[in-house]
Design a protein around this motif. Structure first.
Motif, PDB file in Angstrom:
ATOM      1  N   VAL A   3      26.489  67.451  69.902  1.00  0.00           N
ATOM      2  CA  VAL A   3      25.551  67.010  70.926  1.00  0.00           C
ATOM      3  C   VAL A   3      26.313  66.100  71.868  1.00  0.00           C
ATOM      4  CG1 VAL A   3      23.488  65.668  71.390  1.00  0.00           C
ATOM      5  CG2 VAL A   3      23.555  67.174  69.422  1.00  0.00           C
ATOM      6  N   VAL A  40      22.881  64.897  64.422  1.00  0.00           N
ATOM      7  CA  VAL A  40      22.710  65.953  65.427  1.00  0.00           C
ATOM      8  C   VAL A  40      21.265  66.423  65.464  1.00  0.00           C
ATOM      9  CG1 VAL A  40      23.313  68.344  65.894  1.00  0.00           C
ATOM     10  CG2 VAL A  40      25.100  66.713  65.380  1.00  0.00           C
ATOM     11  N   LEU A  98      18.533  66.084  68.493  1.00  0.00           N
ATOM     12  CA  LEU A  98      17.946  67.284  69.083  1.00  0.00           C
ATOM     13  C   LEU A  98      16.430  67.238  69.002  1.00  0.00           C
ATOM     14  CD1 LEU A  98      20.335  70.122  67.922  1.00  0.00           C
ATOM     15  CD2 LEU A  98      20.229  68.949  70.104  1.00  0.00           C
ATOM     16  N   PRO A 154      17.065  69.022  74.535  1.00  0.00           N
ATOM     17  CA  PRO A 154      18.435  69.407  74.857  1.00  0.00           C
ATOM     18  C   PRO A 154      18.491  70.618  75.777  1.00  0.00           C
ATOM     19  CG  PRO A 154      17.864  70.233  72.696  1.00  0.00           C
ATOM     20  CD  PRO A 154      16.655  69.525  73.213  1.00  0.00           C
TER      21      PRO A 154
END
Lengths: 131, 240
Positions: B7, B200, B204, B209
């Motif tokens: 990310v 991560v 998210l 995202p």
């Protein structure tokens, strides 16, 4: 007499021009075979260049010549019999030219065995190469 | 098995390119090849202008077009989701480069690190690049990183492609990719997509995202979150 002399002179002029052209060609071939693909000014945007087009042309011409050769050899058409031998010869010659040009295009010709050892059947280019 | 993903927080990213520099050091990447790269864009006319910066790298797609097209299987997926390349099988047909929608695969057109083979002295009384390399072991470049040899040739030969590998040699040892570690702003977050508690996955879930060229269905696993915009303006309804 006079005529033959001029034609002789022309003959040698022609021969020297041809000789120079052949020398240039041999030098270019040497450069290409030793230095490789980047001489075609390819980069990471234009990744495929002239030899690939030449390869396609020669490889397909070769298979076309083989098809033509099959008319007398396989189907026994008598009229085309005199062409059979030269068609086969031309097909093999075109194939060699094709191999040299694809060799110039590829970065690593010696790894070609992996096309057989580790084929990727989902790859269109594998099918093109194999067939 | 973990599924690695990254990310990139565009609000934290300052555009310093430390990721690209550290990547070069870690992976012995030659000139003209960019495993870690960026998209920059300027918009508007002065004085109403804006500069955009998006760091890029191999997206390690789930449906990787480069893997699908490779005739010899040199480009392949690892079990942990990393798209990996095997230069021993690569024939240099460049079809992966052709297929990659992100342009992150590069070809070694000439012998890598050519300037370091130069024998001419830089100035009178100084050493040549070649001597400098010889002083520290003579391994093509002075900053050669032998750890790269674990999974890939330390320097990829002429005639094969190369691209980012998510630093699989480091990941294997439980270390973070070099670009993640080097990022001074902590803008890059690396982790396992299959672990619901990983950083991560948290990020998210928390932010919306976006991914590069999502619409073509390659399922890239480099995600971008947030954006940073310092611009300000007087509240107004515009006018005719």
């Amino acid at each position: 007499m006079n005529q033959s002399k001029t034609s002789n002179g022309l003959f040698f002029t022609w021969l020297s021009i041809l000789g120079v052209a052949i020398l240039i060609g041999l030098f270019a071939a040497f450069k290409l075979l030793t230095e490789g693909h980047h001489l075609f000014n390819a980069n990471d945007v234009l990744i495929w260049s002239l030899p690939l087009g030449v390869y396609i042309y020669l490889a397909l011409a070769s298979s076309g010549l083989t098809l033509l050769a099959s008319i007398p050899l396989v189907f026994g058409v008598k009229r085309f019999e005199p062409f059979a031998k030269r068609l086969i010869f031309l097909a093999i010659a075109a194939l060699f030219g094709g191999f040299i040009s694809i060799g110039l295009e590829l970065g690593n010709v010696l790894h070609m065995v992996y096309i057989l050892f580790s084929p990727n059947l989902s790859s269109p280019i594998w099918w093109m190469g194999a067939i | 098995m973990p599924r690695y993903a990254m990310v990139i927080d565009l609000q934290r990213c300052v555009g310093c390119s430390a990721c690209s520099i550290s990547c070069r050091n870690e992976n012995n990447v030659p000139d003209g090849i960019y495993w870690s790269n960026k998209i920059t864009e300027t918009s508007g006319t002065f004085p109403n202008v804006r500069y955009h910066y998006i760091p890029t790298l191999c997206n390690h797609c789930e449906n990787a077009p480069c893997v699908r097209g490779c005739p010899t299987g040199a480009m392949h997926k690892l079990e942990n989701g990393i798209t990996m390349h095997n230069p021993k099988k690569c024939i240099g047909c460049k079809y992966c480069e052709f297929n990659c929608p992100y342009g992150v695969i590069y070809f070694n057109w000439t012998y890598p690190h050519k300037p370091w083979k130069n024998k001419d002295k830089v100035l009178e009384g100084t050493t040549s690049p070649k001597e400098e390399v010889a002083k520290v072991g003579g391994n093509t470049i002075p900053y050669y990183n032998p750890e790269r040899e674990d999974t890939l040739p330390g320097i990829r030969p002429k005639g094969v492609v190369e691209k980012c590998t998510f630093c699989d040699h480091r990941v294997k040892k439980g270390k973070l990719p070099r670009c993640v570690e080097a990022c001074p702003a902590d803008a890059r977050v690396f982790g396992d997509m299959n672990d619901p508690n990983s950083k991560v996955r948290q990020l998210l879930g928390k932010f919306r995202p976006f991914r590069l060229r999502e619409q073509i269905g390659t399922e890239p696993h480099v995600f971008y979150i947030r954006n940073f915009n310092p611009a300000n303006y007087q509240p107004s309804k515009g006018g005719i």
